[in-house]
Design a protein around this motif. Structure first.
Motif, PDB file in Angstrom:
ATOM      1  N   ALA A  48       0.822  -1.217   0.000  1.00 51.68           N
ATOM      2  CA  ALA A  48       0.000   0.000   0.000  1.00 51.68           C
ATOM      3  C   ALA A  48       0.853   1.262   0.000  1.00 51.68           C
ATOM      4  O   ALA A  48       0.574   2.204  -0.755  1.00 51.68           O
ATOM      5  N   VAL A  49       1.874   1.308   0.824  1.00 48.18           N
ATOM      6  CA  VAL A  49       2.699   2.521   0.865  1.00 48.18           C
ATOM      7  C   VAL A  49       3.557   2.629  -0.390  1.00 48.18           C
ATOM      8  O   VAL A  49       3.783   3.725  -0.901  1.00 48.18           O
ATOM      9  N   ALA A  50       4.011   1.511  -0.919  1.00 48.44           N
ATOM     10  CA  ALA A  50       4.811   1.550  -2.142  1.00 48.44           C
ATOM     11  C   ALA A  50       3.998   2.090  -3.313  1.00 48.44           C
ATOM     12  O   ALA A  50       4.522   2.793  -4.174  1.00 48.44           O
ATOM     13  N   TYR A  51       2.708   1.788  -3.322  1.00 45.20           N
ATOM     14  CA  TYR A  51       1.849   2.197  -4.434  1.00 45.20           C
ATOM     15  C   TYR A  51       1.057   3.474  -4.118  1.00 45.20           C
ATOM     16  O   TYR A  51       0.247   3.900  -4.926  1.00 45.20           O
ATOM     17  N   ALA A  52       1.320   4.103  -3.012  1.00 44.75           N
ATOM     18  CA  ALA A  52       0.559   5.300  -2.617  1.00 44.75           C
ATOM     19  C   ALA A  52       0.615   6.380  -3.691  1.00 44.75           C
ATOM     20  O   ALA A  52      -0.379   7.060  -3.940  1.00 44.75           O
ATOM     21  N   ASP A  53       1.741   6.526  -4.341  1.00 48.56           N
ATOM     22  CA  ASP A  53       1.891   7.537  -5.388  1.00 48.56           C
ATOM     23  C   ASP A  53       1.497   6.997  -6.764  1.00 48.56           C
ATOM     24  O   ASP A  53       1.769   7.599  -7.780  1.00 48.56           O
ATOM     25  N   ARG A  54       0.843   5.837  -6.780  1.00 50.38           N
ATOM     26  CA  ARG A  54       0.353   5.155  -7.992  1.00 50.38           C
ATOM     27  C   ARG A  54       1.473   4.719  -8.915  1.00 50.38           C
ATOM     28  O   ARG A  54       1.319   4.602 -10.121  1.00 50.38           O
ATOM     29  N   SER A  55       2.625   4.470  -8.303  1.00 49.65           N
ATOM     30  CA  SER A  55       3.778   3.979  -9.034  1.00 49.65           C
ATOM     31  C   SER A  55       4.573   3.088  -8.090  1.00 49.65           C
ATOM     32  O   SER A  55       4.795   3.449  -6.935  1.00 49.65           O
ATOM     33  N   LEU A  56       4.986   1.947  -8.577  1.00 53.05           N
ATOM     34  CA  LEU A  56       5.804   1.031  -7.783  1.00 53.05           C
ATOM     35  C   LEU A  56       7.185   1.008  -8.410  1.00 53.05           C
ATOM     36  O   LEU A  56       7.385   0.415  -9.476  1.00 53.05           O
ATOM     37  N   SER A  57       8.132   1.690  -7.772  1.00 48.75           N
ATOM     38  CA  SER A  57       9.478   1.763  -8.339  1.00 48.75           C
ATOM     39  C   SER A  57      10.219   0.451  -8.094  1.00 48.75           C
ATOM     40  O   SER A  57       9.868  -0.343  -7.221  1.00 48.75           O
ATOM     41  N   ALA A  58      11.267   0.262  -8.871  1.00 52.34           N
ATOM     42  CA  ALA A  58      12.091  -0.941  -8.724  1.00 52.34           C
ATOM     43  C   ALA A  58      12.708  -0.990  -7.332  1.00 52.34           C
ATOM     44  O   ALA A  58      12.799  -2.067  -6.719  1.00 52.34           O
ATOM     45  N   GLU A  59      13.110   0.152  -6.815  1.00 49.03           N
ATOM     46  CA  GLU A  59      13.722   0.172  -5.477  1.00 49.03           C
ATOM     47  C   GLU A  59      12.692  -0.153  -4.392  1.00 49.03           C
ATOM     48  O   GLU A  59      12.999  -0.851  -3.432  1.00 49.03           O
ATOM     49  N   GLU A  60      11.473   0.343  -4.543  1.00 46.29           N
ATOM     50  CA  GLU A  60      10.417   0.001  -3.582  1.00 46.29           C
ATOM     51  C   GLU A  60      10.132  -1.499  -3.621  1.00 46.29           C
ATOM     52  O   GLU A  60       9.987  -2.138  -2.577  1.00 46.29           O
ATOM     53  N   ASP A  61      10.076  -2.059  -4.822  1.00 43.05           N
ATOM     54  CA  ASP A  61       9.855  -3.494  -4.974  1.00 43.05           C
ATOM     55  C   ASP A  61      10.982  -4.286  -4.306  1.00 43.05           C
ATOM     56  O   ASP A  61      10.724  -5.255  -3.578  1.00 43.05           O
ATOM     57  N   ARG A  62      12.225  -3.886  -4.528  1.00 42.07           N
ATOM     58  CA  ARG A  62      13.369  -4.570  -3.890  1.00 42.07           C
ATOM     59  C   ARG A  62      13.271  -4.493  -2.367  1.00 42.07           C
ATOM     60  O   ARG A  62      13.557  -5.453  -1.664  1.00 42.07           O
ATOM     61  N   ARG A  63      12.854  -3.332  -1.887  1.00 47.32           N
ATOM     62  CA  ARG A  63      12.754  -3.158  -0.431  1.00 47.32           C
ATOM     63  C   ARG A  63      11.658  -4.051   0.158  1.00 47.32           C
ATOM     64  O   ARG A  63      11.843  -4.653   1.221  1.00 47.32           O
ATOM     65  N   ILE A  64      10.520  -4.162  -0.521  1.00 51.95           N
ATOM     66  CA  ILE A  64       9.448  -5.054  -0.060  1.00 51.95           C
ATOM     67  C   ILE A  64       9.970  -6.484  -0.003  1.00 51.95           C
ATOM     68  O   ILE A  64       9.759  -7.202   0.982  1.00 51.95           O
ATOM     69  N   ARG A  65      10.657  -6.901  -1.039  1.00 47.40           N
ATOM     70  CA  ARG A  65      11.199  -8.265  -1.088  1.00 47.40           C
ATOM     71  C   ARG A  65      12.199  -8.505   0.039  1.00 47.40           C
ATOM     72  O   ARG A  65      12.203  -9.568   0.656  1.00 47.40           O
ATOM     73  N   ARG A  66      13.025  -7.517   0.306  1.00 39.90           N
ATOM     74  CA  ARG A  66      14.006  -7.644   1.397  1.00 39.90           C
ATOM     75  C   ARG A  66      13.308  -7.786   2.745  1.00 39.90           C
ATOM     76  O   ARG A  66      13.718  -8.591   3.586  1.00 39.90           O
ATOM     77  N   GLU A  67      12.250  -7.032   2.951  1.00 41.86           N
ATOM     78  CA  GLU A  67      11.519  -7.112   4.218  1.00 41.86           C
ATOM     79  C   GLU A  67      10.789  -8.445   4.356  1.00 41.86           C
ATOM     80  O   GLU A  67      10.768  -9.037   5.430  1.00 41.86           O
ATOM     81  N   LEU A  68      10.194  -8.939   3.279  1.00 42.46           N
ATOM     82  CA  LEU A  68       9.522 -10.236   3.332  1.00 42.46           C
ATOM     83  C   LEU A  68      10.519 -11.359   3.597  1.00 42.46           C
ATOM     84  O   LEU A  68      10.180 -12.366   4.223  1.00 42.46           O
ATOM     85  N   ALA A  69      11.758 -11.189   3.154  1.00 37.52           N
ATOM     86  CA  ALA A  69      12.791 -12.199   3.390  1.00 37.52           C
ATOM     87  C   ALA A  69      13.129 -12.329   4.881  1.00 37.52           C
ATOM     88  O   ALA A  69      13.670 -13.357   5.306  1.00 37.52           O
ATOM     89  N   ARG A  70      12.777 -11.338   5.669  1.00 35.72           N
ATOM     90  CA  ARG A  70      13.023 -11.386   7.118  1.00 35.72           C
ATOM     91  C   ARG A  70      12.062 -12.331   7.841  1.00 35.72           C
ATOM     92  O   ARG A  70      12.315 -12.710   8.979  1.00 35.72           O
ATOM     93  N   VAL A  71      10.967 -12.706   7.184  1.00 39.20           N
ATOM     94  CA  VAL A  71       9.967 -13.572   7.811  1.00 39.20           C
ATOM     95  C   VAL A  71      10.532 -14.983   7.909  1.00 39.20           C
ATOM     96  O   VAL A  71      10.955 -15.568   6.897  1.00 39.20           O
ATOM     97  N   HIS A  72      10.539 -15.522   9.115  1.00 40.53           N
ATOM     98  CA  HIS A  72      11.063 -16.868   9.354  1.00 40.53           C
ATOM     99  C   HIS A  72      10.305 -17.891   8.512  1.00 40.53           C
ATOM    100  O   HIS A  72       9.078 -17.939   8.553  1.00 40.53           O
ATOM    101  N   GLY A  73      11.035 -18.659   7.716  1.00 44.71           N
ATOM    102  CA  GLY A  73      10.420 -19.693   6.895  1.00 44.71           C
ATOM    103  C   GLY A  73      10.046 -19.253   5.497  1.00 44.71           C
ATOM    104  O   GLY A  73       9.629 -20.070   4.675  1.00 44.71           O
ATOM    105  N   MET A  74      10.200 -17.965   5.193  1.00 43.98           N
ATOM    106  CA  MET A  74       9.834 -17.468   3.870  1.00 43.98           C
ATOM    107  C   MET A  74      10.934 -17.814   2.866  1.00 43.98           C
ATOM    108  O   MET A  74      12.110 -17.593   3.132  1.00 43.98           O
ATOM    109  N   THR A  75      10.538 -18.345   1.730  1.00 46.93           N
ATOM    110  CA  THR A  75      11.486 -18.701   0.676  1.00 46.93           C
ATOM    111  C   THR A  75      11.474 -17.637  -0.411  1.00 46.93           C
ATOM    112  O   THR A  75      10.548 -16.814  -0.492  1.00 46.93           O
ATOM    113  N   ALA A  76      12.478 -17.695  -1.284  1.00 51.37           N
ATOM    114  CA  ALA A  76      12.526 -16.770  -2.416  1.00 51.37           C
ATOM    115  C   ALA A  76      11.301 -16.963  -3.312  1.00 51.37           C
ATOM    116  O   ALA A  76      10.722 -15.991  -3.801  1.00 51.37           O
TER     117      ALA A  76
END
Length: 168
Positions: A48-76
């Motif tokens: 939601a915050v990444a798309y707040a400006d109605r654009s999802l930048s590559a850096e925002e996408d990378r950051r979301i992926r990095r944060e999801l990788a912190r979840v125990h048990g989450m795979t690529a």
């Protein structure tokens, strides 16, 4: 009559939100229902915050992926599927589902978790170099919906002060 309406409204989950929750359940098979709901809510808020400006930048996408990788048990692969669902349903996730995700975190998460989620949301908003007015408004609304204060928000956003477009 109003009670019935309220009950049915809280039980119905929109298709995108349901699909996000189902994907999280599938990708974290050892997680209990509470954990799956919390992870889905966090993923939704990050989108939601990444798309707040109605654009999802590559850096925002990378950051979301990095944060999801912190979840125990989450795979690529799990991160890939979750991000695909977020992308497919981003309008719904970033509008009508945001208050629902906040409610989940208020009900199931403690204050420290909610502060950490807000901090990560600020990091994502700043990932493309600018925190715009629309992102600031979303972040402030989420702050309130998470049961946090304006002081909490101000303290966290201070690190990104130079990127706030409202001050430029």
């Amino acid at each position: 009559m109003f009670g019935r309406w309220n009950k049915s409204a809280t039980r119905e989950i929109a298709p995108g939100a349901e699909q996000l929750l189902q994907v999280v359940r599938r990708e974290l098979p050892d997680a209990d229902e509470t954990t799956a709901a919390v992870v889905a809510a966090i993923a939704g808020l990050l989108g939601a915050v990444a798309y707040a400006d109605r654009s999802l930048s590559a850096e925002e996408d990378r950051r979301i992926r990095r944060e999801l990788a912190r979840v125990h048990g989450m795979t690529a692969g799990g991160i890939q599927v979750i991000c695909r669902v977020l992308e497919e349903h981003i309008i719904e996730v970033s509008t009508v589902q945001t208050p629902r995700y906040c409610r989940v975190l208020v009900e199931l998460g403690d204050r420290e978790l909610r502060l950490e989620v807000l901090e990560v949301m600020l990091e994502i908003a700043a990932a493309d170099g600018v925190i715009g007015n629309v992102e600031t408004n979303v972040l402030r609304q989420v702050t309130t919906a998470l049961g946090l204060t304006q002081e909490d928000y101000n303290a966290l956003q201070e690190r990104h002060r130079a990127r706030l477009s409202v001050l430029k």
